[in-house]
Design an enzyme around this catalytic site. Structure first.
Site, PDB file in Angstrom:
ATOM      1  N   HIS A 378      13.712 -11.371  28.349  1.00 39.97           N
ATOM      2  CA  HIS A 378      14.231 -10.084  27.867  1.00 39.97           C
ATOM      3  C   HIS A 378      15.094  -9.350  28.879  1.00 39.97           C
ATOM      4  CE1 HIS A 378      12.310  -9.435  23.939  1.00 39.97           C
ATOM      5  NE2 HIS A 378      11.315 -10.150  24.411  1.00 39.97           N
ATOM      6  N   LYS A 569      17.298   6.328  24.539  1.00 40.52           N
ATOM      7  CA  LYS A 569      16.732   5.075  25.044  1.00 40.52           C
ATOM      8  C   LYS A 569      15.998   5.400  26.338  1.00 40.52           C
ATOM      9  CE  LYS A 569      20.921   3.401  24.791  1.00 40.52           C
ATOM     10  NZ  LYS A 569      20.805   2.155  24.078  1.00 40.52           N
ATOM     11  N   ARG A 570      15.324   4.413  26.936  1.00 46.53           N
ATOM     12  CA  ARG A 570      14.673   4.703  28.203  1.00 46.53           C
ATOM     13  C   ARG A 570      15.717   5.184  29.214  1.00 46.53           C
ATOM     14  NH1 ARG A 570       8.999   3.626  29.009  1.00 46.53           N
ATOM     15  NH2 ARG A 570       9.463   4.226  31.142  1.00 46.53           N
ATOM     16  N   LYS A 575      21.430   1.921  31.996  1.00 46.83           N
ATOM     17  CA  LYS A 575      21.807   2.422  30.662  1.00 46.83           C
ATOM     18  C   LYS A 575      22.844   3.544  30.763  1.00 46.83           C
ATOM     19  CE  LYS A 575      17.397   1.031  28.534  1.00 46.83           C
ATOM     20  NZ  LYS A 575      17.782   0.060  27.484  1.00 46.83           N
ATOM     21  N   THR A 677      18.306  -2.867  20.562  1.00 50.07           N
ATOM     22  CA  THR A 677      18.065  -2.855  19.115  1.00 50.07           C
ATOM     23  C   THR A 677      18.347  -1.467  18.553  1.00 50.07           C
ATOM     24  OG1 THR A 677      15.714  -2.510  19.593  1.00 50.07           O
ATOM     25  CG2 THR A 677      16.386  -4.746  18.999  1.00 50.07           C
ATOM     26  N   LYS A 681      20.017  -0.122  14.852  1.00 47.44           N
ATOM     27  CA  LYS A 681      19.437   0.923  13.983  1.00 47.44           C
ATOM     28  C   LYS A 681      20.485   1.976  13.637  1.00 47.44           C
ATOM     29  CE  LYS A 681      15.090  -0.115  16.157  1.00 47.44           C
ATOM     30  NZ  LYS A 681      14.345   0.055  17.406  1.00 47.44           N
TER      31      LYS A 681
END
Length: 854
Positions: A378, A569-570, A575, A677, A681
Site C-alpha cells: 500500500h 484526507k490524513r 499529501k 480512494t 468517491k
C-alpha cells in the site's frame, strides 16, 4: 426546469431505496416495539433517543440474522474456496443505513419510524462510527467486505476489535487535541460475541528442539475472544462475517506466581494481557516499532490461523463425522490476503503450524504457505515499511525468529544460485537487514512467502517493480500484479447521495448499482439539458444541506453558491496540504489587491487527522486554522473566500461533505500516493478533480478523458529528474513573487501576530528539506486553479464535465477490484446470483451442523 417524473420513473426512484409495502412497515413497527420492550426493557414514557436507535438497529438486524445463518449453511453445503482478508484496520463507519440499503429496507424503515413519531435521520446520528482504521487502508478493507458479499464470495474479514478506535479530533485554539474514541461505551448492537470459539495465543517462552520435533514452551498465554459482525451483500441474501478478536487474560493469568498478599496485584495485572486489543495505533503511512504493536500483529494472525485450520478441517460436505486431515489441499480451499505487511506474521505462523504441529516436511509446508498467501503493498514511503528489530522478535516470538531465519537461508541460497557472486544483491534481498540494529524486513518476508504481490493502482504497481522491489521483480516477475483500488457504490453513492443515485436511475435504470460500468450510458445524456439541470440541482441541494450543517457546527455563514473546494484526507507532508495553503494565501492576496474584480467565490474546506506524534502535521493544521482566522474575518474579502477546517474527519463526515463538493483536491507529489480512494468517491459524487498524475488519478484521467480533469504539476519522471539535479526551493522562492509574498507572510507572523515565529519549523522545512517539493508545483497549481475558477462561472459546461466524470467511474467500483482479486489471485469465481431468502424452503437436503463452520 427539471422534467416531471413519469409513473415509471417514480417506481425506479422508490426502488433504489426499496419498496415500503404496508406489510413491511407493519412488521417493522411491531418488531421495533417488541425490541423496545423486551430487549431494552423500556416503554415510550421513559425511552431515550438512544433507546429508539437501539430498538431500530435490533429490528433491522433481525432481517440479517436468518440470511446470515442461511449463508453459512449455503457455504457448508457447497464447500467453496474461502478467502480470508487479514487486516489490522477495518474503517467501517456506521452500519444501520448501509444495512437498510443492502436489504432494500430504507423506505419501509423511513415510513415505520415516521408513523412511530420518530425522525430517521436523528436516530441514525446516534450511531457511533466504528472507527477501527486510520484512513485509506482501513476504509478499503471495509469496501472490499461489501463487494465480496455482493459478489457471492465465501469471504471473511479478520482483524482486532479495538476498544478505542481512531481518536476523536477536537480543534482547540487552532490546534489538534486528541480524545479517546470510546465507541463501545453504549454497546454495539451489530456484533455477536462467540466465546465458544475463543483461541489461545502464545508469547515469549523458549524453543526446545527434541526428538519429537520443535516445541515452543514456557509461553505466556492470552485468549482471543471473537466478535462477529454481519456483512450483507447488495440484495442477494448473502451475509458474510467480519470476525474481530478481543484479548482476554486466562483465569490463571499471573495468579499461579503470586506471593502471599499478591493476589490483588495479580488480578490487576490481567490488564497487561488485555491491552493488546485496547487501542488502534493512530499512524497512517508511518511505522512505529513498539512491542505492543508487534503483539497486536501476531495476536490477530495466530487467532485467525487457528480458526482457518479448524474451519478447513471441519468443512466437508455431506458428512458429520469426517474431517479433512490432509492439509496439502489447503491452497485449493483457502486464500489468505495480507492487507499490507501488518499481518505478515501469517507466513511464519502458518509454517509453524504445518511443521511443528501438523508434522509436515519444510518443503511441503512452504509450498502450501506460498500457494495460500498473497500480499498487497500500500505504500512506497520508506518510513511506512515495517522493519522489526531482531532482538524484539527473539524475546517475544523466539520460534518465529528461527522460522524466519530458515526462510531467509533458503531464499538466499536460491538467489546465490541465480546470481552467483552478486553479494550486493544478496544484501539488498535479504529478509534480515544488517546494521547497528539487526532488523527483519516484513515486506521482503511477504514477497518471498506469497504467490502474488500487488500494488493498488497501475502507476504504483509499476513503481514497486521499477524501484522498491526491483530485485524481487527481476527474480520472480510472474508474482507481481496490479489491482487498482475501488469503492463500493452502495455506500458511496446510493447511501450518501440518494438524490444523485435516483437521477441516474431515472435515465439508465438501477442496474448500475451492481454493475458500475453501466454509468458509461450517461455519455448519451451529456448534452441533454434536462439531465444537466437535474444533476446540477442535486448538487445544489447537497450544498445547501451541508452549508446548513456547517452553520450549525461552526457558527459560520456559508455562501452555498460559492465553489466548495474540498481537501480531506490524513494530514501528511506528502499529501501537500501546504500547497493548498499557499493557494489560499495567494487568492487572499489577489482579492485584497483588486477587491473590485469579479472573483469566483470559494469556500475552501480542509479536514483530516494528524498522527499524535507527527509534529509537522500538527503544525500544518495550526497553519490552516490560522490562515482561516485572518481570511474569514477580513471584511474586504467577505464571502468570496472562506476557509473552514473540518473537525474530526471520519467516514460519517465524508458521507456528508463528498456529495456537496464541487472541487476535489488530489495534489500529492507524483509517485507518492499509492492509489487514493477519496479521489474516486468525489468523482462518483459529481466533483471535479484538481490533481497531479499520481495514484489512481492517472486512471481516472484515462477513463473520463484528461480534458475533464484539472491535471497539473510534475509527472513521476519529472520528479526523478529533479531529484537527480537537486531540488532547490530557494530558487522558486526568489523567482516567483506571489510565492515569496506568501512565504514571507507565514514566516513574518502575518497569520500568527501574537507569535511571529510560530511557523518557523514549517518555513524551514519548505525552504531547506522538503522531500515533497511543494514549490516545484506551485506555479502550475495556481494557473490550474485559475482555469477551475473560470470554468465554474459557466455552470452548464461545468456540469457537462461532471457528467463525463460520473460516466467514467465504472472502473472504480470495488466490485471490479474484487472480481480481479478473485479470478487472478484467489482462484475463485464471483457470482451475481441470489441465494434463497430465509423464508424459502431449504430444498433437497437438510443442512446440519453449520455451527462447526461458523
Amino acid at each position: 426546469m427539471a422534467k416531471p417524473l413519469t409513473d415509471q420513473d417514480k417506481r425506479k426512484q422508490i426502488s433504489v431505496r426499496g419498496l415500503a409495502g404496508v406489510e413491511n412497515v407493519t412488521d417493522l413497527k411491531t418488531n421495533f416495539n417488541r425490541h423496545l420492550h423486551f430487549t431494552l426493557v423500556k416503554d415510550r414514557n421513559v425511552a431515550t433517543k438512544r433507546d429508539y436507535y437501539f430498538a431500530l438497529a435490533n429490528t433491522v438486524r433481525d432481517y440479517l440474522v436468518g440470511r446470515w445463518i442461511r449463508t453459512q449453511q449455503h457455504y457448508y453445503e457447497k464447500d467453496p474456496k474461502r478467502v480470508y482478508y487479514l487486516s489490522l484496520e477495518f474503517y467501517m463507519g456506521r452500519t444501520l443505513q448501509n444495512t437498510m440499503v443492502n436489504l432494500a429496507l430504507e423506505n419501509a424503515c423511513d415510513e415505520a419510524t415516521y408513523q412511530l413519531g420518530l425522525d430517521m435521520e436523528e436516530l441514525q446520528d446516534i450511531e457511533e462510527d466504528a472507527g477501527l482504521g486510520n484512513g485509506g487502508l482501513g476504509r478499503l478493507a471495509a469496501c472490499f467486505l461489501d463487494s465480496m458479499a455482493s459478489l457471492g464470495l465465501a469471504a471473511y474479514g479478520y482483524g482486532i476489535r479495538y476498544e478505542f478506535g481512531i481518536f476523536n479530533q477536537k480543534i482547540v485554539d487552532g490546534w489538534q487535541v486528541e480524545e479517546a474514541d470510546d465507541w463501545l461505551r453504549y454497546g454495539n448492537p451489530w456484533e455477536k460475541a462467540r466465546p465458544e470459539y475463543m483461541r489461545p495465543v502464545h508469547f515469549y517462552g523458549r524453543v526446545e528442539h527434541t526428538a519429537d520435533g520443535v516445541k515452543w514452551v514456557d509461553t505466556q498465554v492470552v485468549l482471543a475472544l471473537p466478535y462477529d459482525t454481519p456483512v450483507p451483500g447488495y440484495r442477494n441474501n448473502i451475509v458474510n462475517t467480519m470476525r474481530l478478536w478481543s484479548a482476554k487474560a486466562p483465569c490463571d493469568f499471573n495468579l499461579k506466581d503470586f506471593n502471599v498478599g499478591g493476589y490483588i496485584q495479580a488480578v490487576l495485572d490481567r490488564n497487561l494481557a488485555e491491552n493488546i486489543s485496547r487501542v488502534l495505533y493512530p499512524n497512517d503511512n508511518f511505522f512505529e516499532g513498539k512491542e505492543l504493536r508487534l503483539k497486536q500483529e501476531y495476536f490477530v494472525v495466530a487467532a485467525t490461523l487457528q480458526d482457518i485450520v479448524r474451519r478447513f478441517k471441519a468443512s466437508k460436505f455431506g458428512s458429520t463425522e469426517f474431517v479433512r486431515l490432509d492439509l496439502s489441499s489447503l491452497p485449493d480451499k483457502v486464500a489468505i490476503q495480507l492487507n499490507d505487511t501488518h499481518p505478515a506474521m501469517a507466513i511464519p505462523e502458518l509454517m509453524r503450524i504445518l511443521v511443528d504441529v501438523e508434522k509436515l516436511t519444510w518443503e511441503k509446508a512452504w509450498d502450501i504457505v506460498v500457494r495460500t498467501c498473497a500480499y498487497t503493498n500500500h505504500t512506497v514511503l520508506p518510513e511506512a515499511l515495517e522493519r522489526w528489530p531482531v532482538d524484539l522478535f527473539h524475546n517475544l516470538l523466539p520460534r518465529h525468529l528461527e522460522i524466519i531465519y530458515e526462510i531467509n537461508r533458503r531464499h538466499l541460497e536460491r538467489i546465490t544460485k541465480l546470481y552467483p557472486g552478486d553479494l550486493d544483491r544478496l544484501r539488498r534481498m535479504s529478509l534480515i537487514e544488517e546494521g547497528d540494529i539487526k532488523k527483519i524486513n516484513m515486506a521482503h518476508l511477504c514477497i518471498v512467502g506469497s504467490h502474488a504481490v500487488n500494488g493498488v493502482a497501475r502507476i504504483h504497481s509499476e513503481i514497486i517493480k521499477d524501484t522498491v522491489f526491483k530485485d524481487f521483480y527481476e527474480t520472480d516477475p510472474e508474482k507481481f500484479q496490479n489491482k487498482t483500488n475501488g469503492i463500493t457504490p452502495r455506500r458511496w453513492l446510493v447511501m450518501c447521495n440518494p438524490g444523485l443515485a435516483e437521477v441516474i436511475a431515472e435515465v439508465i435504470g438501477e442496474d448500475y448499482i451492481r454493475d458500475l460500468d453501466q454509468l458509461k450510458k450517461l455519455l448519451d445524456f451529456v448534452d441533454d439539458d434536462s439531465f444537466i439541470q437535474d444533476v446540477a440541482k442535486v448538487k445544489q441541494e447537497n450544498k445547501m444541506k451541508f452549508a446548513a450543517y456547517l452553520e450549525e457546527q461552526y457558527k459560520m455563514k456559508i455562501n452555498p453558491n460559492s465553489m466548495f473546494d474540498v481537501h480531506v484526507k490524513r494530514i501528511h507532508e506528502y499529501k501537500r496540504q501546504l500547497l493548498n495553503c499557499l493557494h489560499i494565501i495567494t487568492l487572499y492576496n489577489r482579492i485584497k489587491k483588486e477587491p473590485n474584480k469579479s472573483w469566483t467565490p470559494r469556500t475552501i474546506m480542509i479536514g483530516g487527522k494528524a498522527a499524535p506524534g507527527y509534529h509537522t502535521a500538527k503544525m500544518i493544521i495550526k497553519l490552516i486554522t490560522s490562515i482561516g482566522d485572518i481570511v474569514n474575518n477580513d471584511p474586504v474579502v467577505g464571502d468570496r473566500l472562506k476557509v473552514i477546517y473540518l473537525e474530526n474527519y471520519r467516514v460519517t463526515l465524508a458521507e456528508k461533505v463528498i456529495p456537496a463538493s464541487d472541487l476535489s483536491e488530489q495534489i500529492s507529489t507524483a509517485g507518492t500516493e499509492a492509489s487514493g480512494t477519496g479521489n474516486m468517491k468525489f468523482m462518483l459524487n459529481g466533483a471535479l478533480t484538481i490533481g497531479t498524475m499520481d495514484g489512481a488519478n492517472v486512471e481516472m484521467a484515462e477513463e473520463a478523458g484528461e480534458e475533464n480533469l484539472f491535471i497539473f504539476g510534475m509527472r513521476v519522471p519529472d520528479v526523478e529528474a529533479l531529484d537527480k539535479k537537486g531540488y532547490d526551493a530557494a530558487s522558486y522562492y526568489r523567482r516567483i513573487p506571489e510565492l515569496k509574498q506568501a512565504m514571507d507572510q507565514i514566516s513574518g507572523g502575518f497569520f500568527s501576530p501574537s507569535q511571529p515565529d510560530l511557523f518557523k519549523d514549517l518555513v524551514n522545512m519548505l525552504m531547506n528539506h522538503d522531500r515533497f517539493k511543494v514549490f516545484a508545483d506551485y506555479e502550475d497549481y495556481i494557473q490550474c486553479q485559475e482555469k477551475v475558477s473560470a470554468l465554474y462561472k459557466d455552470p452548464k459546461e461545468w456540469t457537462k464535465m461532471v457528467i463525463h466524470n460520473i460516466a467514467g467511474c465504472g472502473k472504480f467500483s470495488s466490485d471490479r477490484t474484487i472480481s480481479q482479486y478473485a479470478r487472478e489471485i484467489w482462484g475463485m469465481e464471483p457470482s451475481l446470483e441470489k441465494i434463497p431468502a430465509p423464508d424459502d424452503p431449504l430444498g433437497v437436503k437438510t443442512l446440519k451442523i453449520y455451527l462447526l463452520i461458523l
